[in-house]
Design a protein around this motif. Structure first.
Motif, PDB file in Angstrom:
ATOM      1  N   VAL A  14       0.921  -1.260   0.025  1.00 14.19           N
ATOM      2  CA  VAL A  14      -0.110  -0.068   0.010  1.00 14.19           C
ATOM      3  C   VAL A  14       0.793   1.239   0.177  1.00 14.19           C
ATOM      4  O   VAL A  14       0.833   2.254  -0.866  1.00 14.19           O
ATOM      5  N   LEU A  15       1.702   1.301   0.992  1.00 12.94           N
ATOM      6  CA  LEU A  15       2.700   2.795   1.030  1.00 12.94           C
ATOM      7  C   LEU A  15       3.580   2.735  -0.299  1.00 12.94           C
ATOM      8  O   LEU A  15       3.556   3.975  -0.664  1.00 12.94           O
ATOM      9  N   PRO A  16       4.012   1.682  -0.643  1.00 12.42           N
ATOM     10  CA  PRO A  16       4.826   1.954  -2.109  1.00 12.42           C
ATOM     11  C   PRO A  16       4.079   2.516  -3.205  1.00 12.42           C
ATOM     12  O   PRO A  16       4.561   3.491  -3.879  1.00 12.42           O
ATOM     13  N   VAL A  17       2.880   1.913  -3.324  1.00 14.71           N
ATOM     14  CA  VAL A  17       1.985   2.369  -4.400  1.00 14.71           C
ATOM     15  C   VAL A  17       1.566   3.734  -3.920  1.00 14.71           C
ATOM     16  O   VAL A  17       1.724   4.640  -5.099  1.00 14.71           O
ATOM     17  N   LEU A  18       1.251   4.172  -2.869  1.00 12.24           N
ATOM     18  CA  LEU A  18       0.940   5.558  -2.554  1.00 12.24           C
ATOM     19  C   LEU A  18       2.122   6.571  -2.956  1.00 12.24           C
ATOM     20  O   LEU A  18       1.734   7.498  -3.327  1.00 12.24           O
ATOM     21  N   PHE A  19       3.502   5.910  -2.453  1.00 16.35           N
ATOM     22  CA  PHE A  19       4.657   6.936  -2.731  1.00 16.35           C
ATOM     23  C   PHE A  19       4.760   7.091  -4.362  1.00 16.35           C
ATOM     24  O   PHE A  19       5.016   8.284  -4.796  1.00 16.35           O
ATOM     25  N   VAL A  20       4.452   6.216  -5.234  1.00 16.01           N
ATOM     26  CA  VAL A  20       4.634   6.510  -6.673  1.00 16.01           C
ATOM     27  C   VAL A  20       3.362   7.431  -6.857  1.00 16.01           C
ATOM     28  O   VAL A  20       3.711   8.314  -7.683  1.00 16.01           O
ATOM     29  N   ILE A  21       2.191   7.341  -6.637  1.00 15.15           N
ATOM     30  CA  ILE A  21       1.136   8.098  -7.035  1.00 15.15           C
ATOM     31  C   ILE A  21       1.326   9.445  -6.334  1.00 15.15           C
ATOM     32  O   ILE A  21       1.057  10.463  -7.336  1.00 15.15           O
ATOM     33  N   MET A  22       1.780   9.767  -5.195  1.00 15.22           N
ATOM     34  CA  MET A  22       1.894  11.153  -4.675  1.00 15.22           C
ATOM     35  C   MET A  22       3.241  11.810  -5.184  1.00 15.22           C
ATOM     36  O   MET A  22       3.225  12.954  -5.534  1.00 15.22           O
ATOM     37  N   GLY A  23       4.395  10.954  -5.360  1.00 12.96           N
ATOM     38  CA  GLY A  23       5.555  11.812  -5.758  1.00 12.96           C
ATOM     39  C   GLY A  23       6.466  11.127  -6.979  1.00 12.96           C
ATOM     40  O   GLY A  23       7.425  11.803  -7.111  1.00 12.96           O
ATOM     41  N   GLY A  24       5.976   9.850  -7.437  1.00 16.17           N
ATOM     42  CA  GLY A  24       6.585   9.310  -8.576  1.00 16.17           C
ATOM     43  C   GLY A  24       8.116   8.744  -7.845  1.00 16.17           C
ATOM     44  O   GLY A  24       8.959   8.685  -8.606  1.00 16.17           O
ATOM     45  N   ILE A  25       7.807   8.177  -6.785  1.00 17.23           N
ATOM     46  CA  ILE A  25       9.147   7.907  -5.870  1.00 17.23           C
ATOM     47  C   ILE A  25       8.898   6.036  -5.870  1.00 17.23           C
ATOM     48  O   ILE A  25       8.146   5.958  -5.288  1.00 17.23           O
ATOM     49  N   GLY A  26       9.792   5.328  -6.273  1.00 14.87           N
ATOM     50  CA  GLY A  26       9.841   3.963  -5.877  1.00 14.87           C
ATOM     51  C   GLY A  26      10.669   3.690  -4.629  1.00 14.87           C
ATOM     52  O   GLY A  26      11.844   3.969  -4.738  1.00 14.87           O
ATOM     53  N   LEU A  27       9.830   2.932  -3.620  1.00 20.34           N
ATOM     54  CA  LEU A  27      10.341   3.086  -2.534  1.00 20.34           C
ATOM     55  C   LEU A  27       9.638   1.572  -1.832  1.00 20.34           C
ATOM     56  O   LEU A  27       8.620   1.595  -1.446  1.00 20.34           O
ATOM     57  N   PRO A  28      10.305   0.492  -2.024  1.00 17.54           N
ATOM     58  CA  PRO A  28       9.727  -0.731  -1.490  1.00 17.54           C
ATOM     59  C   PRO A  28       9.746  -0.752   0.220  1.00 17.54           C
ATOM     60  O   PRO A  28      10.820  -0.012   0.574  1.00 17.54           O
ATOM     61  N   GLY A  29       8.865  -1.539   0.717  1.00 20.85           N
ATOM     62  CA  GLY A  29       8.879  -1.547   2.325  1.00 20.85           C
ATOM     63  C   GLY A  29       9.145  -2.739   2.742  1.00 20.85           C
ATOM     64  O   GLY A  29       9.381  -3.677   1.965  1.00 20.85           O
ATOM     65  N   GLY A  30       9.598  -2.807   4.169  1.00 19.37           N
ATOM     66  CA  GLY A  30      10.101  -4.086   4.663  1.00 19.37           C
ATOM     67  C   GLY A  30       8.862  -5.032   4.665  1.00 19.37           C
ATOM     68  O   GLY A  30       7.547  -4.578   4.772  1.00 19.37           O
ATOM     69  N   LEU A  56      12.431  13.616   1.256  1.00 26.22           N
ATOM     70  CA  LEU A  56      12.293  13.987  -0.066  1.00 26.22           C
ATOM     71  C   LEU A  56      11.383  14.702  -0.521  1.00 26.22           C
ATOM     72  O   LEU A  56      11.342  15.272  -1.533  1.00 26.22           O
ATOM     73  N   TRP A  57      10.588  14.988   0.544  1.00 25.49           N
ATOM     74  CA  TRP A  57       9.524  16.263   0.272  1.00 25.49           C
ATOM     75  C   TRP A  57      10.194  17.628   0.543  1.00 25.49           C
ATOM     76  O   TRP A  57       9.749  18.723   0.289  1.00 25.49           O
ATOM     77  N   ILE A  58      11.559  17.651   1.099  1.00 28.01           N
ATOM     78  CA  ILE A  58      12.050  18.789   1.034  1.00 28.01           C
ATOM     79  C   ILE A  58      12.798  19.135  -0.222  1.00 28.01           C
ATOM     80  O   ILE A  58      13.561  18.483  -0.700  1.00 28.01           O
ATOM     81  N   PRO A  59      12.275  20.365  -0.905  1.00 30.81           N
ATOM     82  CA  PRO A  59      12.583  20.748  -2.271  1.00 30.81           C
ATOM     83  C   PRO A  59      14.047  20.560  -2.674  1.00 30.81           C
ATOM     84  O   PRO A  59      14.161  20.033  -3.863  1.00 30.81           O
ATOM     85  N   GLU A  60      14.951  21.044  -1.754  1.00 35.02           N
ATOM     86  CA  GLU A  60      16.538  20.919  -2.114  1.00 35.02           C
ATOM     87  C   GLU A  60      16.934  19.679  -2.371  1.00 35.02           C
ATOM     88  O   GLU A  60      17.655  19.293  -3.303  1.00 35.02           O
ATOM     89  N   LEU A  61      16.439  18.719  -1.325  1.00 32.01           N
ATOM     90  CA  LEU A  61      16.831  17.350  -1.366  1.00 32.01           C
ATOM     91  C   LEU A  61      16.387  16.568  -2.495  1.00 32.01           C
ATOM     92  O   LEU A  61      16.873  15.756  -2.928  1.00 32.01           O
TER      93      LEU A  61
END
Length: 265
Positions: A94-110, A217-222
């Motif tokens: 659920v969270l990895p899919v939400l990360f993709v939808i919200m920010g285009g970030i691929g981040l698998p969870g444990g 990753l929501w910090i613009p500079e980072l």
């Protein structure tokens, strides 16, 4: 009976086969321009393919653990590729899919629980942790192959967008998971080599590592610095910034599409 049970523990789940089927059908719809709304099949294709990669990521952990000495893996159902068997379905799917939808970030969870006490040798522990993100690296190479092999003749633009965005997700997943942050695979790689005292001090922070990375990753500079690195790697693999941008733009079909990324005449 033991052999039959073992085979059942390793039989590919109908749930996983169903996800693969959605990937195939939606991929066909993207390729053939089956609908007048290309964003919907592209969304389904990328999301389903992303979930397939999550399952393979966790399968790699589990399979490596099995061959390293944790024979309990099969009984937990991890070798069936069924995401419903994971320890934390919320963190794993659920969270990895939400990360993709919200920010285009691929981040698998444990996800998979490995009985580390059954495994001997620091190298084996490190390899188990590394197996997951290495699967993302392999997946990224497959997605980018048509680009760095210059084999795009006849490949529809929408499908190029989908592959480009999916490649971005795999590259981000590999890089982020290899970070030595508690709770991520990168820390799991180095953890066996750390002094016991440090491991005990760091252990309470492990459940928050994934969320902390996403928050940073929501910090613009980072965010800009991180994606500068990602896009540089993708350009080296033949994927332009425009392809990944249009892939993400088309993926979010519920938003007003950028005319620059139009795939229908």
């Amino acid at each position: 009976m033991t052999t039959a049970a073992a085979r059942s523990d390793r039989r590919i789940s109908p749930v996983f086969l169903g996800i693969v089927a959605v990937t195939a059908v939606s991929g066909w719809a993207v390729w053939t321009d089956f609908t007048q709304w290309p964003g919907i099949p592209l969304f389904l294709f990328v999301t389903a393919a992303w979930v397939v990669s999550l399952c393979l990521h966790e399968y790699a952990h589990a399979r490596t653990a099995l061959h390293s000495g944790d024979i309990s893996i099969g009984a937990k159902g991890y070798l069936t590729l069924n995401p419903l068997n994971y320890t934390h379905a919320l963190l794993s799917i659920v969270l990895p899919v939400l990360f993709v939808i919200m920010g285009g970030i691929g981040l698998p969870g444990g996800a998979v629980f490995i009985e580390r006490g059954r495994i001997r040798g620091r190298w084996r522990h490190s390899l188990i942790s590394a197996a997951g993100p290495l699967t993302n690296v392999l997946f990224a190479l497959v997605c980018t192959a048509p680009f760095w092999l210059h084999a795009l003749d006849g490949v529809p633009v929408a499908f190029q967008y989908a592959l480009g965005f999916l490649a971005l997700l795999q590259v981000t997943a590999a890089i982020l998971n290899f970070l030595p942050v508690p709770g991520l695979d990168g820390y799991g790689v180095i953890e066996p080599w750390l002094p016991h005292r440090i491991r005990r001090q760091v252990e309470p922070f492990a459940p928050f590592g994934l969320i902390a990375i996403f928050a940073l990753l929501w910090i613009p500079e980072l965010n800009h610095s991180f994606f500068d690195v990602i896009h540089a790697l993708l350009r080296a693999l033949g994927i332009s910034d425009a392809t990944t941008y249009c892939g993400f733009d088309t993926y979010r079909f519920w938003r007003t599409a950028d005319p620059f990324c139009a795939v229908n005449g």
